[in-house]
Design a protein around this motif. Structure first.
Motif, PDB file in Angstrom:
ATOM      1  N   ASP A 151       0.826  -1.200   0.000  1.00  0.00           N
ATOM      2  CA  ASP A 151       0.000   0.000   0.000  1.00  0.00           C
ATOM      3  C   ASP A 151       0.864   1.255   0.000  1.00  0.00           C
ATOM      4  N   TRP A 152       1.779   1.308   0.958  1.00  0.00           N
ATOM      5  CA  TRP A 152       2.636   2.480   1.066  1.00  0.00           C
ATOM      6  C   TRP A 152       3.584   2.588  -0.116  1.00  0.00           C
ATOM      7  N   TRP A 153       4.150   1.469  -0.535  1.00  0.00           N
ATOM      8  CA  TRP A 153       5.073   1.509  -1.660  1.00  0.00           C
ATOM      9  C   TRP A 153       4.385   1.982  -2.945  1.00  0.00           C
ATOM     10  N   SER A 154       3.127   1.612  -3.132  1.00  0.00           N
ATOM     11  CA  SER A 154       2.407   2.089  -4.317  1.00  0.00           C
ATOM     12  C   SER A 154       2.262   3.604  -4.304  1.00  0.00           C
ATOM     13  N   VAL A 155       2.069   4.174  -3.100  1.00  0.00           N
ATOM     14  CA  VAL A 155       1.981   5.635  -2.977  1.00  0.00           C
ATOM     15  C   VAL A 155       3.312   6.273  -3.363  1.00  0.00           C
ATOM     16  N   TRP A 156       4.414   5.764  -2.795  1.00  0.00           N
ATOM     17  CA  TRP A 156       5.717   6.377  -3.059  1.00  0.00           C
ATOM     18  C   TRP A 156       6.136   6.215  -4.504  1.00  0.00           C
ATOM     19  N   ILE A 157       5.878   5.039  -5.078  1.00  0.00           N
ATOM     20  CA  ILE A 157       6.245   4.832  -6.482  1.00  0.00           C
ATOM     21  C   ILE A 157       5.437   5.750  -7.390  1.00  0.00           C
ATOM     22  N   GLY A 158       4.114   5.777  -7.184  1.00  0.00           N
ATOM     23  CA  GLY A 158       3.255   6.615  -8.018  1.00  0.00           C
ATOM     24  C   GLY A 158       3.608   8.083  -7.902  1.00  0.00           C
ATOM     25  N   LEU A 159       3.770   8.576  -6.671  1.00  0.00           N
ATOM     26  CA  LEU A 159       4.093   9.994  -6.473  1.00  0.00           C
ATOM     27  C   LEU A 159       5.487  10.319  -6.999  1.00  0.00           C
ATOM     28  N   ALA A 160       6.434   9.389  -6.864  1.00  0.00           N
ATOM     29  CA  ALA A 160       7.780   9.627  -7.388  1.00  0.00           C
ATOM     30  C   ALA A 160       7.739   9.821  -8.901  1.00  0.00           C
ATOM     31  N   VAL A 161       6.981   8.977  -9.585  1.00  0.00           N
ATOM     32  CA  VAL A 161       6.854   9.107 -11.040  1.00  0.00           C
ATOM     33  C   VAL A 161       6.239  10.462 -11.401  1.00  0.00           C
ATOM     34  N   ILE A 162       5.196  10.859 -10.673  1.00  0.00           N
ATOM     35  CA  ILE A 162       4.514  12.125 -10.970  1.00  0.00           C
ATOM     36  C   ILE A 162       5.428  13.318 -10.710  1.00  0.00           C
ATOM     37  N   VAL A 163       6.173  13.287  -9.604  1.00  0.00           N
ATOM     38  CA  VAL A 163       7.075  14.398  -9.274  1.00  0.00           C
ATOM     39  C   VAL A 163       8.192  14.512 -10.313  1.00  0.00           C
ATOM     40  N   VAL A 164       8.751  13.380 -10.720  1.00  0.00           N
ATOM     41  CA  VAL A 164       9.793  13.405 -11.747  1.00  0.00           C
ATOM     42  C   VAL A 164       9.227  13.949 -13.063  1.00  0.00           C
ATOM     43  N   ALA A 165       8.029  13.497 -13.424  1.00  0.00           N
ATOM     44  CA  ALA A 165       7.397  13.997 -14.647  1.00  0.00           C
ATOM     45  C   ALA A 165       7.161  15.498 -14.567  1.00  0.00           C
ATOM     46  N   TRP A 166       6.713  15.954 -13.406  1.00  0.00           N
ATOM     47  CA  TRP A 166       6.473  17.389 -13.205  1.00  0.00           C
ATOM     48  C   TRP A 166       7.776  18.190 -13.291  1.00  0.00           C
ATOM     49  N   ALA A 167       8.842  17.672 -12.684  1.00  0.00           N
ATOM     50  CA  ALA A 167      10.129  18.371 -12.713  1.00  0.00           C
ATOM     51  C   ALA A 167      10.627  18.533 -14.146  1.00  0.00           C
ATOM     52  N   TRP A 168      10.509  17.466 -14.938  1.00  0.00           N
ATOM     53  CA  TRP A 168      10.910  17.544 -16.341  1.00  0.00           C
ATOM     54  C   TRP A 168      10.037  18.543 -17.097  1.00  0.00           C
ATOM     55  N   PHE A 169       8.743  18.487 -16.837  1.00  0.00           N
ATOM     56  CA  PHE A 169       7.802  19.390 -17.504  1.00  0.00           C
ATOM     57  C   PHE A 169       8.096  20.840 -17.147  1.00  0.00           C
ATOM     58  N   ALA A 170       8.373  21.101 -15.876  1.00  0.00           N
ATOM     59  CA  ALA A 170       8.626  22.468 -15.413  1.00  0.00           C
ATOM     60  C   ALA A 170       9.881  23.064 -16.048  1.00  0.00           C
ATOM     61  N   HIS A 171      10.808  22.204 -16.465  1.00  0.00           N
ATOM     62  CA  HIS A 171      12.041  22.676 -17.090  1.00  0.00           C
ATOM     63  C   HIS A 171      12.006  22.517 -18.610  1.00  0.00           C
TER      64      HIS A 171
ATOM     65  N   VAL B 194      -5.446  10.834  -4.107  1.00  0.00           N
ATOM     66  CA  VAL B 194      -5.873  12.194  -3.756  1.00  0.00           C
ATOM     67  C   VAL B 194      -4.698  13.165  -3.841  1.00  0.00           C
ATOM     68  N   LEU B 195      -3.537  12.759  -3.328  1.00  0.00           N
ATOM     69  CA  LEU B 195      -2.362  13.627  -3.377  1.00  0.00           C
ATOM     70  C   LEU B 195      -1.937  13.901  -4.823  1.00  0.00           C
ATOM     71  N   ALA B 196      -1.997  12.862  -5.656  1.00  0.00           N
ATOM     72  CA  ALA B 196      -1.645  13.042  -7.069  1.00  0.00           C
ATOM     73  C   ALA B 196      -2.611  14.015  -7.745  1.00  0.00           C
ATOM     74  N   SER B 197      -3.890  13.861  -7.460  1.00  0.00           N
ATOM     75  CA  SER B 197      -4.894  14.768  -8.026  1.00  0.00           C
ATOM     76  C   SER B 197      -4.684  16.190  -7.529  1.00  0.00           C
ATOM     77  N   ALA B 198      -4.358  16.337  -6.237  1.00  0.00           N
ATOM     78  CA  ALA B 198      -4.138  17.666  -5.668  1.00  0.00           C
ATOM     79  C   ALA B 198      -2.934  18.351  -6.315  1.00  0.00           C
ATOM     80  N   LEU B 199      -1.860  17.579  -6.547  1.00  0.00           N
ATOM     81  CA  LEU B 199      -0.670  18.155  -7.167  1.00  0.00           C
ATOM     82  C   LEU B 199      -0.962  18.651  -8.572  1.00  0.00           C
ATOM     83  N   VAL B 200      -1.630  17.830  -9.366  1.00  0.00           N
ATOM     84  CA  VAL B 200      -1.937  18.241 -10.741  1.00  0.00           C
ATOM     85  C   VAL B 200      -3.000  19.343 -10.737  1.00  0.00           C
ATOM     86  N   THR B 201      -3.873  19.361  -9.730  1.00  0.00           N
ATOM     87  CA  THR B 201      -4.829  20.455  -9.597  1.00  0.00           C
ATOM     88  C   THR B 201      -4.102  21.775  -9.403  1.00  0.00           C
TER      89      THR B 201
END
Length: 473
Positions: free
Chosen positions: A32-52, A380-387
């Motif tokens: 459960d917890w690992w799925s959160v960290w893996i999913g959020l890690a992918v989203i944060v990395v994608a966001w960092a690349w997008f932001a640059h 929810v956290l992933a949705s909030a970040l992209v929101t």
């Protein structure tokens, strides 16, 4: 032994028994917890690349549409470094988590390699132009192939190590949150949101109570209900994980959703034309009544094309059909995935699990936290970040800039995770278990379909017709 109590293999058992173990507060203590960290890690990395100014597209690779086998092979061969990178990254993320949780990497990695290559072939089949015509998406093909293999071939024991059904589902659901920013609710407007709310509630409770009246397990009835009320495949996956439904029940729900989605591709445009509906109103009705985005786009596009070639016989601009459908379905209804997942996870945690385990329903906060599926918070956290990201853009700029640069790659990675999941489900399921429920799920879902179509028609054609026609220009 009843369906609700049947024991499944430990590595793929989508039940709630993990929640009955002693409380573990570690943030890396379970999948459960690992799925959160893996999913959020992918989203944060994608966001960092997008932001640059970059994008994760190079990693989120998938076959393009093709007509001939030569085109298909050329597409894969030209991107083989990307596929190698995707496999390496996926194996590293999943493998690290499983190693920390005490699983054998020497068994997992070769099994996951086979799973990945097979998923690539499935992805390739799903992008054939003829396959897309019938809404044969990768997760569905994965399920069908897995069932065929598991019921004809005896798989080696070591191969089971890579069939991590729940893990793949949970990571996919967290990634799904990134494709559904809450900002979409404001962009949709009160009418689209209101109509989506009415339809979602009416359809869910119709299917849920019909299913219970027919003797279905309440978790199964809930998965069927959300599958009909919201967005078909994705909604069924999310709700299944939230209530910890059996994998067989999820498979049946997905099958029913896809069958009805295909039927509606042909029925809704035909009936809309017979009733003389404008393009915008027909698009809204399709958006309210369809069960899958791809199928709905096909139906709305077909009606728009019919209007374009009808010489004025169908009122409204041709493009208004797809525009109204998108506003109603992709924006208005799809955002309910997160709402239903959170609500059902809460109900299952505080009521259903407690009752089945002999624990008082009003459990303490610590016990509720221990039982609650953590990946829902990841969603929810992933949705909030992209929101938050989407709040800096208009709807037009979001579709033009954010969707292709940030959301589309995450959506592709989500589809990979769902494909891993459904191939694993198929490879660990016997057809006997799928047919055990008989005709009852079909009847419960069909009752919901009827309510969905009728309520959607009344709202689109009579209650909110002026609003939808206004979109048509």
């Amino acid at each position: 032994m009843s369906d609700a109590t049947r024991v499944l293999p430990a590595q793929v058992r989508p039940s709630h028994d993990a929640a009955t173990r002693p409380v573990r507060w570690g943030l890396f203590a379970n999948e459960d917890w690992w799925s959160v960290w893996i999913g959020l890690a992918v989203i944060v990395v994608a966001w960092a690349w997008f932001a640059h100014g970059g994008s994760l597209k190079w990693l989120a690779v998938a076959p393009a549409k093709w007509k001939t086998l030569g085109e298909a092979w050329q597409g894969v061969a030209s991107h083989w470094p990307n596929y190698v990178a995707l496999f390496t990254a996926s194996a590293l993320l999943f493998g690290t988590a499983l190693a920390v949780l005490g699983h054998s990497l020497s068994r997992f990695l070769p099994s996951f390699l086979i799973l990945f290559v097979t998923s690539l072939l499935i992805f390739l089949a799903a992008t054939w132009t003829e396959a897309s015509r019938y809404n044969l998406e990768a997760p569905l093909l994965a399920l069908a192939l897995g069932l065929l293999v598991s019921n004809t071939v005896r798989l080696p024991e070591w191969f089971q190590s890579g069939l991590r059904v729940e893990f793949y589902i949970k990571v996919g659901i967290v990634l799904l949150g990134a494709t559904l920013p809450l900002t979409l609710l404001f962009w949709a407007g009160p009418v689209a949101v209101g109509q989506a709310t009415i339809v979602s509630l009416a359809t869910f409770f119709t299917i849920f109570f019909a299913g219970k009246a027919l003797g279905l397990d309440r978790r199964f009835a809930a998965v069927l209900g959300v599958g009909g009320a919201v967005c078909g495949v994705s909604a069924a996956i999310a709700s299944s994980g939230a209530v910890r439904a059996r994998r067989e029940d999820t498979s049946v729900a997905i099958t029913l959703v896809v069958v009805w989605a295909i039927v509606m591709i042909f029925v809704l445009p035909f009936v809309s034309r017979a009733l003389g509906l404008s393009t915008a109103v027909a698009g809204a009705w399709i958006g309210t009544s369809e069960f899958a985005d791809a199928a709905g786009v096909a139906a709305a596009q077909a009606y728009g094309d019919a209007a374009r070639n009808a010489g004025g016989a169908i009122a409204g601009a041709p493009d208004a059909a797809v525009q109204a459908f998108t506003l109603m379905k992709v924006v208005g209804r799809d955002i309910w995935i997160g709402i239903w997942a959170f609500v059902l996870a809460w109900v299952a945690t505080t009521r259903w699990n407690a009752a089945e385990d002999g624990v008082r329903a009003k459990a303490g906060a610590r016990e509720i936290w221990a039982r609650f599926p953590k990946f829902v918070f990841g969603f929810v956290l992933a949705s909030a970040l992209v929101t938050w990201i989407a709040s800096h853009y208009s709807l037009a700029d979001y579709r033009k800039i954010v969707t292709p640069g940030l959301v589309a790659p995450i959506s592709t990675l989500r589809t990979w995770a769902f494909t891993f999941c459904f191939l694993s489900i198929g490879l660990t399921t016997r057809l006997r278990s799928l047919t055990a429920t008989g005709w009852r799920p079909l009847l419960a879902f069909t009752v919901g379909v009827m309510v969905n179509v009728i309520v959607g028609y009344v709202l689109s054609v009579h209650v909110f017709a002026d609003y939808w026609n206004g979109l048509g220009g």
